[in-house]
Write a protein that holds these residues in place. Structure first.
Motif, short mmCIF file in Angstrom:
data_model
loop_
_atom_site.label_atom_id
_atom_site.label_comp_id
_atom_site.label_asym_id
_atom_site.label_seq_id
_atom_site.Cartn_x
_atom_site.Cartn_y
_atom_site.Cartn_z
N LEU A 44 -32.62 18.10 15.22
CA LEU A 44 -32.82 17.04 16.42
C LEU A 44 -31.29 16.20 16.20
O LEU A 44 -30.89 15.82 15.18
CB LEU A 44 -33.82 16.09 15.91
N PRO A 60 -40.53 9.43 13.21
CA PRO A 60 -40.43 8.74 14.40
C PRO A 60 -41.13 7.38 14.52
O PRO A 60 -42.27 7.16 13.66
CB PRO A 60 -41.07 9.79 15.44
N ARG A 74 -43.19 19.33 19.81
CA ARG A 74 -42.67 19.91 18.26
C ARG A 74 -43.54 20.03 17.28
O ARG A 74 -43.06 21.07 16.28
CB ARG A 74 -41.47 18.89 18.30
N ASP A 132 -32.44 11.78 19.73
CA ASP A 132 -33.72 12.43 20.24
C ASP A 132 -35.06 11.85 19.67
O ASP A 132 -36.00 11.64 19.81
CB ASP A 132 -33.81 13.79 19.60
N VAL A 133 -34.64 10.72 18.38
CA VAL A 133 -35.66 10.34 17.90
C VAL A 133 -35.42 8.72 17.61
O VAL A 133 -34.35 8.52 17.21
CB VAL A 133 -35.98 11.04 16.80
N THR A 172 -39.91 15.73 12.67
CA THR A 172 -38.22 15.70 13.01
C THR A 172 -37.60 16.69 12.14
O THR A 172 -36.47 16.94 12.25
CB THR A 172 -37.75 14.08 12.77
N GLU A 184 -44.31 7.29 19.16
CA GLU A 184 -43.09 7.93 19.66
C GLU A 184 -43.51 9.59 19.78
O GLU A 184 -43.55 10.13 18.76
CB GLU A 184 -41.83 7.62 19.00
N LYS A 185 -43.38 10.16 20.90
CA LYS A 185 -43.55 11.69 20.83
C LYS A 185 -41.97 12.34 20.73
O LYS A 185 -41.01 11.79 21.25
CB LYS A 185 -44.19 12.01 22.31
N VAL A 186 -42.04 13.38 20.19
CA VAL A 186 -40.70 14.20 20.19
C VAL A 186 -41.07 15.53 20.61
O VAL A 186 -41.91 16.45 20.55
CB VAL A 186 -40.61 14.57 18.60
N THR A 187 -40.32 15.64 21.88
CA THR A 187 -40.57 16.84 22.70
C THR A 187 -39.56 17.82 22.43
O THR A 187 -39.61 18.94 22.84
CB THR A 187 -40.66 16.54 24.42
N SER A 188 -38.24 17.38 22.05
CA SER A 188 -36.88 18.22 21.64
C SER A 188 -37.35 19.46 20.85
O SER A 188 -38.10 19.23 19.88
CB SER A 188 -35.81 17.34 21.33
#
Lengths: 352, 447
Positions: free
Chosen positions: A177, A164, A66, A181-182, A114, A168-172
């Protein structure tokens, strides 16, 4: 007439040697110097982009795909806004100088991962159209466009301060969001604000194992980018050194926690956007002084205001505001730090 | 130890001709000699069309009391006509056109000074230099006799400017290598004329071979020393030169003589020596012919008045479509429109550039406020502010920011990533400020 008669004769005589050109009857005149260095605005901006890349790639590594998408949207929208604004204002379109790309890159790297995907588009509009083009384009903006846009985006405060948790990775890639998701986390700065040393270890922070905006987490890679810019002579040392030095001095002398002063100082330096701001944002050409002394004053001013905001302001982060405030003083700083003229006696006064 | 100054730039040197021996140009068929090759009043023609002239004969003279010096025929032959033509500097003056008879009949007036240097008085030297029509051959073309007169009694040292900081030009470098003795003898004559005992030959450290040669020749001399300076543009500017060597800044509006120095060009010294040893007036000079359009760049000994096209032809012609013709160095030289431009006493180089050469890839010239011009200005000005004030016509503030201190070296324009013609904007401001001052002065005079 004379010249016209001479040309056929001359070219006839010189025909024997192939590929020899004859003198035209008139040559072009232009002011000296007749040679120029190869540096141009484009090469400068390209170098800034290159210097930003390590920290940006680290941001992608830490925060996930993201981060890449956000920054790309930011860069593209800035370029599109610039072209559109210049077209509508009937100015020559100069997106090729890459300055809009730099603004987009900096804006994107100043967002939390995010952030909704429309945010860089709105921010880009504010940065490029309002702050830059409406004030006359490159070199004429009175504050840093990327920072102004970032502060403008604080209008959506909740989106701008949702980070995040570390690691923590955010892939959405959803535009907005969802809550699920986070996993929200606190930045080290938020902890420092309450007078507690963050639980992240210092070494991890320097390498970049912490949370924050996309581009600000890896101090090491930001400094590497800064060294690259110094070597390429794109920036000078005065602003970053004065800026970080002032923050270091003030936080060392007046630590806000019970811990050891120098430890608190190091946490302050390596957390938040200080390095990104000091190396890449405060050194923005249009909005920083041109004299070495002026740059020292500018950097020190940024540092002092940053610390004041971090200590006493409502936000944990003071870098953006401090640079914007100092931006407004650039003209005066330039004026009062005018160098002593060669062969002149007084500062800035005309000798008659 | 290398001497230097603060500010300035490192330019690409392009000294392609540093190994090219000075070659003598074959005699030109016609020469067009400008009657004003010096600062001051133009000379008045003393010959008429149709008259036969000899090599070195005086063809133009300036009244004794006025600033200026005579002009001599650089070939023997017949005066074809006297025409009005534009000088490389832009002024329109009379030019004497002489058809060369290829005989080189020497002028009977030319004879060596048969006196020992110790027996010659200052007045005699000054008059010999004036009669020989010697001017500063570095580019400014200030009459040398007037410089000596203005410096008499004020200075304690002579500086010989061999910095040659402009890219491309190697004329002085070759002169020092091939004729160092005439330069040094010229210096001795100037020392005698000024009655001083110190002369410094100032050379940039990119000319080590010349430095070695000069050091060898001046080993026994207690008066003449070689000073090696760092290679940086504009080291050859007199203010930076004096600062580098003495640590003294020439105050605004003052001359080198006010800090006890007088500066001569190396070729001027050689010309002074020639005037003494042979009686030859200033009728030829060394010219570097170079630029990306010239097939075989060369250093040439050229009679004054030779058209540039002859020089180019001797250098193998043009290998690219020429776009610009520059008289002088690429940093401060002037672009010429006329391919038949005459070589004058102060033409140190003739450069031919193609259209793309040295150009910056910038679409719209814009100041991005990067501050490079400020950091590189050898006069420690803020060039981009002066340029901006000049652009909007605010000449008052341009002056407050030091427009009149600008020496127009071009360091700012060279480096500007935005491609702004900073120097040109400043020149506009300087001209406007001068006009305004003259207007105010005349108003005051009327009152």
């Amino acid at each position: 007439m004379d010249n016209q008669e001479k040309i056929p004769e001359e070219s006839g005589r010189r025909k024997k040697t192939p590929k020899t050109y004859s003198m035209p009857p008139f040559l072009t005149v232009s002011p000296s110097p007749h040679i120029r260095s190869a540096d141009s605005t484009t090469t400068v901006m390209l170098n800034v982009l290159i210097a930003l890349c390590p920290a940006f790639l680290w941001g992608i590594y830490v925060f996930g795909i993201r981060a890449l998408v956000l920054v790309l949207i930011s860069v593209v929208s800035c370029i599109v806004w610039e072209a559109a604004a210049q077209f509508l204002l009937k100015r020559p379109v100069t997106v090729g100088d890459l300055s809009a790309a730099v603004t987009g890159m900096l804006l994107g790297m100043n967002l939390p991962v995010t952030a909704p995907l429309w945010m860089p588009v709105v921010g880009g509009f504010f940065a490029i159209v309002i702050v830059k083009q409406l004030f006359g384009g490159i070199g004429k903006n009175f504050v840093n466009p990327a920072l102004a846009a970032r502060v403008f985006l604080f209008s959506w405060a909740s989106s701008m301060s949702l980070f995040p948790a570390a690691g923590e990775k955010v892939t959405s890639l959803a535009v907005n969001l969802a809550e699920t998701d986070v996993v929200a986390g606190a930045t080290p700065l938020a902890a420092l604000k309450t007078g507690v040393l963050p639980d992240t270890n210092l070494f991890g922070m320097i390498v970049g194992n912490m949370t924050g905006c996309i581009g600000e987490v890896s101090s090491l890679l930001l400094v590497a980018g800064g060294v690259y810019l110094l070597v390429q002579k794109i920036i000078t040392w005065q602003i970053p050194v004065a800026y970080i030095g002032t923050v270091a001095l003030l936080t060392f002398l007046f630590p806000q926690s019970n811990g050891i002063a120098y430890e608190f100082m190091l946490y302050e330096i390596f957390s938040g956007g200080l390095l990104l701001g000091a190396i890449f944002m405060a050194t923005d050409y249009s909005t920083s002084p041109v004299t070495p002394v002026g740059r020292l004053i500018f950097g020190a001013g940024c540092g002092a205001i940053t610390v004041l905001i971090r200590y006493f302001g409502a936000y944990p982060e003071g870098v953006s505001f401090s640079i914007l405030i100092m931006n407004l003083l650039v003209w005066y700083i330039d004026k009062v730090t005018m160098p002593r003229r060669f062969g002149g006696k007084t500062n800035g006064k005309t000798e008659r | 130890m290398a001497y230097t100054f603060s500010g300035g730039i490192h330019v690409e040197e392009y000294k392609n001709t540093r190994k090219c021996r000075i070659e003598t140009l074959p005699p030109p068929r016609t020469v067009t000699i400008p009657l004003s090759q010096h600062i001051g009043a133009p000379a008045v023609a003393t010959v008429i069309p149709g008259e036969e002239v000899t090599l070195g004969q005086k063809i133009g003279n300036v009244a004794e009391e006025m600033l200026g010096c005579p002009v001599h025929a650089s070939v023997s032959g017949k005066v074809k006509e006297i025409i009005k033509k534009t000088l490389p500097t832009g002024a329109t003056v009379d030019h004497v056109v002489i058809e060369n008879d290829m005989k080189d009949t020497p002028c009977p007036d030319i004879k060596p000074i048969e006196k020992k240097l110790t027996d010659v008085s200052t007045e005699e030297i000054v008059s010999i230099i004036r009669e020989a029509g010697i001017v500063g051959m570095g580019g400014a073309a200030f009459p040398t006799y007037a410089k000596i007169n203005s410096a008499l009694g004020k200075v304690d040292r002579i500086i010989i400017n061999c910095a040659e900081c402009e890219p491309f030009i190697t004329a002085n470098h070759r002169l020092l290598l091939e004729h160092p003795a005439s330069v040094i003898n010229g210096i001795k004559i100037l020392l005698k004329a000024l009655g001083v005992h110190t002369a410094w030959i100032a050379v940039e450290d990119n000319k080590q071979d010349a430095v070695e040669k000069l050091e060898e020749l001046t080993e026994d001399s207690r008066m003449i020393t070689v000073k090696v300076m760092k290679t940086k543009y504009p080291q050859g500017d007199e203010r930076q030169l004096v600062y580098a060597l003495t640590g003294q800044e020439i105050p605004t509006g003052k001359l080198p003589a006010d800090v006890g120095c007088v500066i001569f060009n190396a070729e001027t010294c050689a010309a002074v020596y020639k005037a003494f040893a042979n009686g030859t007036p200033s009728i030829s000079r060394v010219v570097t012919v170079d630029g990306d359009c010239v097939r075989h760049p060369k250093n040439l000994l050229v009679p004054v008045g030779t058209p540039v096209s002859d020089l180019v032809e001797f250098c193998g012609g043009l290998s690219k479509e020429p776009y610009k013709l520059v008289s002088g160095g690429p940093m401060m030289g002037m672009a010429q429109w006329d391919p038949e431009m005459s070589v004058t006493k102060s033409t140190s180089a003739v450069l031919l550039f193609s259209e793309r050469f040295g150009k910056k890839n910038v679409k719209v010239p814009t100041c991005i406020h990067c501050g490079r011009c400020v950091n590189h200005c050898p006069m420690h000005l803020m060039p981009m502010y002066i340029a901006q004030f000049s652009k909007i016509g605010d000449f008052k503030r341009a002056e407050d920011y030091g427009a009149m201190n600008c020496v127009e070296c071009g360091s700012c324009s060279y480096n500007c990533p935005g491609g702004v013609e900073i120097v040109q904007h400043i020149r506009v401001a300087k001209a406007a400020i001068k006009t305004e001052k003259a207007r105010l002065a005349s108003l005051n005079a009327q009152k």
